[in-house]
Design a protein around this motif. Structure first.
Motif, PDB file in Angstrom:
ATOM      1  N   LEU A  47       0.878  -1.149   0.154  1.00 39.56           N
ATOM      2  CA  LEU A  47       0.002  -0.069  -0.048  1.00 39.56           C
ATOM      3  C   LEU A  47       0.855   1.231  -0.017  1.00 39.56           C
ATOM      4  CD1 LEU A  47      -2.908   1.188   0.251  1.00 39.56           C
ATOM      5  CD2 LEU A  47      -2.609   1.249   2.641  1.00 39.56           C
ATOM      6  N   ARG A  48       0.660   2.042  -1.009  1.00 38.05           N
ATOM      7  CA  ARG A  48       1.557   3.409  -1.206  1.00 38.05           C
ATOM      8  C   ARG A  48       0.637   4.643  -1.331  1.00 38.05           C
ATOM      9  NH1 ARG A  48       5.179   3.028  -6.100  1.00 38.05           N
ATOM     10  NH2 ARG A  48       5.978   4.868  -5.454  1.00 38.05           N
ATOM     11  N   GLY A  49       1.153   5.655  -0.588  1.00 33.30           N
ATOM     12  CA  GLY A  49       0.761   6.984  -0.716  1.00 33.30           C
ATOM     13  C   GLY A  49       1.916   7.812  -1.440  1.00 33.30           C
ATOM     14  N   THR A  50       1.477   8.285  -2.477  1.00 33.59           N
ATOM     15  CA  THR A  50       2.673   9.086  -3.378  1.00 33.59           C
ATOM     16  C   THR A  50       2.381  10.231  -3.909  1.00 33.59           C
ATOM     17  OG1 THR A  50       3.291   6.790  -3.998  1.00 33.59           O
ATOM     18  CG2 THR A  50       4.401   8.639  -4.973  1.00 33.59           C
ATOM     19  N   GLU A  51       3.265  11.385  -3.499  1.00 33.38           N
ATOM     20  CA  GLU A  51       3.077  12.869  -4.147  1.00 33.38           C
ATOM     21  C   GLU A  51       3.756  12.366  -5.663  1.00 33.38           C
ATOM     22  OE1 GLU A  51       3.495  15.663  -0.480  1.00 33.38           O
ATOM     23  OE2 GLU A  51       5.277  15.580  -1.906  1.00 33.38           O
ATOM     24  N   ARG A  91      -1.678  10.261  -4.761  1.00 33.59           N
ATOM     25  CA  ARG A  91      -2.122   8.993  -5.352  1.00 33.59           C
ATOM     26  C   ARG A  91      -1.924   7.990  -4.067  1.00 33.59           C
ATOM     27  NH1 ARG A  91       0.661   8.844 -11.239  1.00 33.59           N
ATOM     28  NH2 ARG A  91       0.115  11.059 -11.868  1.00 33.59           N
ATOM     29  N   TRP A  92      -3.153   7.276  -3.957  1.00 36.58           N
ATOM     30  CA  TRP A  92      -3.131   6.128  -3.081  1.00 36.58           C
ATOM     31  C   TRP A  92      -3.287   4.947  -4.138  1.00 36.58           C
ATOM     32  CZ3 TRP A  92      -1.896   5.737   1.831  1.00 36.58           C
ATOM     33  CH2 TRP A  92      -1.823   7.072   2.570  1.00 36.58           C
ATOM     34  N   ASN A  93      -2.463   3.923  -3.842  1.00 33.05           N
ATOM     35  CA  ASN A  93      -2.897   2.576  -4.741  1.00 33.05           C
ATOM     36  C   ASN A  93      -2.062   1.261  -3.952  1.00 33.05           C
ATOM     37  OD1 ASN A  93       0.201   1.884  -5.504  1.00 33.05           O
ATOM     38  ND2 ASN A  93      -0.281   4.006  -6.417  1.00 33.05           N
ATOM     39  N   PHE A 104       3.681   7.261   2.224  1.00 34.80           N
ATOM     40  CA  PHE A 104       3.274   6.169   3.049  1.00 34.80           C
ATOM     41  C   PHE A 104       3.644   4.658   2.219  1.00 34.80           C
ATOM     42  CE2 PHE A 104       0.134   2.816   4.320  1.00 34.80           C
ATOM     43  CZ  PHE A 104       0.388   2.793   5.598  1.00 34.80           C
ATOM     44  N   SER A 105       4.240   3.903   3.036  1.00 29.58           N
ATOM     45  CA  SER A 105       4.340   2.652   2.402  1.00 29.58           C
ATOM     46  C   SER A 105       4.366   1.437   3.349  1.00 29.58           C
ATOM     47  CB  SER A 105       5.709   2.622   1.508  1.00 29.58           C
ATOM     48  OG  SER A 105       5.984   1.442   0.731  1.00 29.58           O
TER      49      SER A 105
END
Length: 357
Positions: free
Chosen positions: A257-261, A321-323, A279-280
């Motif tokens: 699970l990642r949250g990325t700018e 983005r979250w994916n 976030f990772s």
């Protein structure tokens, strides 16, 4: 030299304002010399700034005054705006989103005085809908099945591009290597370009065919992500299931699970994409080992987002983005991988929450 000075005063002064609320106050004008004002305008809008190209949302403008000012006068012109439904203020590593009030007086034959005031905007406490731009992104409005079909289409396009690049690259290598007419000298330019195109074509072919090759052993692979919209501090459930066609050895099955700018700076040939993980977290669904043909596998896990998880955001050249990335590592065989996007937004009414595993 400006003939007057402007300032923006909020009433009441607050630390933060919620989306959808009314922000009010007045524009104060101190007149230094006689002048006429074609228009005293006040504008409200959100803007991005940071590493990427700047962009902004729709602008709301009010004209507060037109007329003449006399030296020594002081005026206060009231205003009120409804704060738009999104996005919220955000200060990150590569990306910042801020709200501004900007006042401008159009003074003929003089420098136009200006005043600016930023203010903090947060999500409403009742958890009502917050528009961030991300919810209109096609990858979020599509169902998971449609999203998987789109990814399959992208894989087919990669295969087509790979075949074209590989054919052109090999053709240039043949010409450059002078395999047809051995008496001619080798054209190193053709060899270099042909080698590069061949490598790009081979890479595109592998990208497009990787999951198909993996599924020759794994069988059809399906993934689930519930819910696709999750609030900060919420729980997300990830599931993958497949029934192998042949016996095989799994090295591991994981979900990340990642949250990325992601921001873009420059344009054209100077265009550069920058990214930074906020976030990772990786969950291992299968530690590895032999799996028999026909032995159905249903693997799942849960992620708990931190309460401070930033909300999804999307604007031209700027996004948060979250994916979730599912990855099946098969021993001595191409791996299977798929990315599934999700939205991090305040909770909606009657939102489905996964039960604890």
């Amino acid at each position: 030299m400006a003939k007057c000075t402007l300032s923006i005063v909020l009433d009441p002064e607050r630390e933060a304002y919620a989306l959808g609320e009314v922000i009010s106050g007045s524009v104060r004008v101190t007149v230094d010399s006689d002048c006429s004002c074609n228009a005293l305008n006040l504008a409200l809008r959100w803007e991005t700034h940071g590493r990427g190209n700047r962009t902004h949302g729709p602008e709301s403008v009010q004209t507060l005054f037109r007329g003449t000012w006399r030296a020594g006068e002081e005026h206060a012109y009231p205003f009120s705006f409804e704060i738009p439904p999104g996005p919220v203020t955000y200060h990150g590593h590569l990306l910042n989103v801020d709200y501004f009030l900007r006042a401008t007086a159009d003074i003929p034959w003089a420098i136009d005085p200006k005043a600016e005031r930023d203010f903090l905007v947060v999500a409403p406490p009742d958890g009502s809908l917050v528009l961030t731009g991300a919810e209109s992104d096609p990858q979020h409005t599509h169902s998971l099945e449609t999203w998987q079909d789109l990814q399959a289409g992208a894989g087919a396009a990669a295969v087509f591009a790979g075949v074209v690049l590989l054919c052109v690259g090999l053709g240039l290598l043949l010409v450059g290597g002078n395999l047809l007419v051995s008496a001619e000298p080798v054209e190193w330019f053709y060899v270099a370009v042909g080698g590069l195109l061949s490598a790009l074509g081979a890479g595109a072919l592998y990208f497009g065919l990787r999951n198909r090759l993996a599924e020759r052993k794994l069988g059809p692979v399906a993934v689930e992500l519930r819910p696709r919209r999750v609030p900060p501090g919420g729980v997300l459930q990830a599931t993958i299931h497949f029934t192998p066609r042949t016996s095989l050895h799994l090295n591991r099955v994981r979900v990340r699970l990642r949250g990325t700018e992601v921001v873009v700076s420059g344009s054209g040939t100077n265009k550069t994409t920058h990214s930074h993980d906020l976030f990772s977290e990786v969950a291992t669904l299968h530690e590895g080992g032999p799996v028999l043909a026909g032995e159905a596998q249903r693997l799942e896990c849960q992620f708990a987002l931190p309460p401070s998880a930033p909300l999804s955001f999307r604007a031209p050249g700027n996004s948060l983005r979250w994916n979730a990335v599912f990855h099946v590592d098969v021993a001595h065989w191409p791996d299977w991988s798929q990315q599934v996007p999700l939205l991090v937004l305040p909770p909606a009414e009657q939102e489905e929450v996964p039960a604890p595993l």
